[in-house]
Scaffold this active site. Sequence first.
Site, PDB file in Angstrom:
ATOM      1  CB  CYS A 112      -0.932   0.001   1.196  1.00 31.36           C
ATOM      2  SG  CYS A 112      -2.049  -1.428   1.248  1.00 31.36           S
ATOM      3  CG  HIS A 251      -3.438   3.168   1.953  1.00 33.49           C
ATOM      4  ND1 HIS A 251      -3.908   2.736   0.734  1.00 33.49           N
ATOM      5  CD2 HIS A 251      -3.527   2.096   2.805  1.00 33.49           C
ATOM      6  CE1 HIS A 251      -4.268   1.466   0.840  1.00 33.49           C
ATOM      7  NE2 HIS A 251      -4.044   1.056   2.079  1.00 33.49           N
ATOM      8  CG  ASN A 281      -6.530  -1.367   0.996  1.00 36.58           C
ATOM      9  OD1 ASN A 281      -5.782  -0.953   0.115  1.00 36.58           O
ATOM     10  ND2 ASN A 281      -6.077  -1.834   2.150  1.00 36.58           N
TER      11      ASN A 281
END
Length: 324
Positions: A112, A251, A281
């Site tokens: 990520c 994020h 996500n």
Amino acid sequence: MKACIAGIGSYVPARVLTNADLERMVATSDEWIRERTGIRERRIAATGEACSDLAVQAGKRALTAAGLAATDLDMILVATCTGDYPLPATACLVQYQLGATKAAACDLSAACCGFVYALSVADAYIKTGMRHVLVIGSEVMSAITDWTDRNTCVLFGDGAGAAVVSASDGERGILSTHLRSDGALCELIMVPGGGSRTPPSEKVIDERLQYIKMKGNETFKVAVRSLEEIARSTLAANHLRVEDIDLYVPHQANIRILKAVMERLSLPIEKVMLNVDRYGNTSAASIPIALDEAVREGRIKDGSLVMLGAFGAGLTWASAVIRW
């Protein structure tokens, strides 16, 4: 020379997977998912739609926004943990499809945090003489998601975002990047099967080790603490205060993590870019997709001071400050 973001673009697959759809797949509910994660829906790649396909579309849009041709590029960096193949690098496939005949190409794996890590590499190369670097975060997380695991399958989506990083002698540009890691915590988020440690086998398939595994409660605590720490370090390194930031683009992992970080930093919600409700996500694609949306919505303008913050498997965490 400073490295500035000359153009940005994003792409998400057409298919929308809602929480109502997931209710028919696993024992979960729309209310539970929204309360725990803030996610209402996510995008899922079509059959045969791979990481490079998403990356190419995002890359084309970023090049158009920058007013450049693919042949102007010196390098292509693709941040991903879901590349088309173990080898070659997905970036090489993107280089070919874009027609970037003069560009070097390689992948960067930091989950990520991948886009911010790749942005720091582009910044370094610009300072050594390159003119234009295409940085792409592209993920097909649905390929490593266990759709029978209700704790993880509600979290992830697919997409890609890209930024053209170009040399500039003006005031605009990347002011600093800050990268961290702690491999002692690698087991909090990992895909345990399929690599050289545990090669593909019947055991891997039977135990579903080819899919992402997470220890959610432990990850939550570390994520909040790490995102706060690196944000404060980044601000201090640039002699800035929280109030100086025009937009924080984190994020998009989980709304509870983001709200906890906002509270710790005393950062008002109107200064935070949030789109986790629509995309879930998307790992390395998360920040560039959010950046592109913020630009298109007018939340980022010339001169805006933008801070990025990411946390992911590794464990890794990262931050950057950009004068747009």
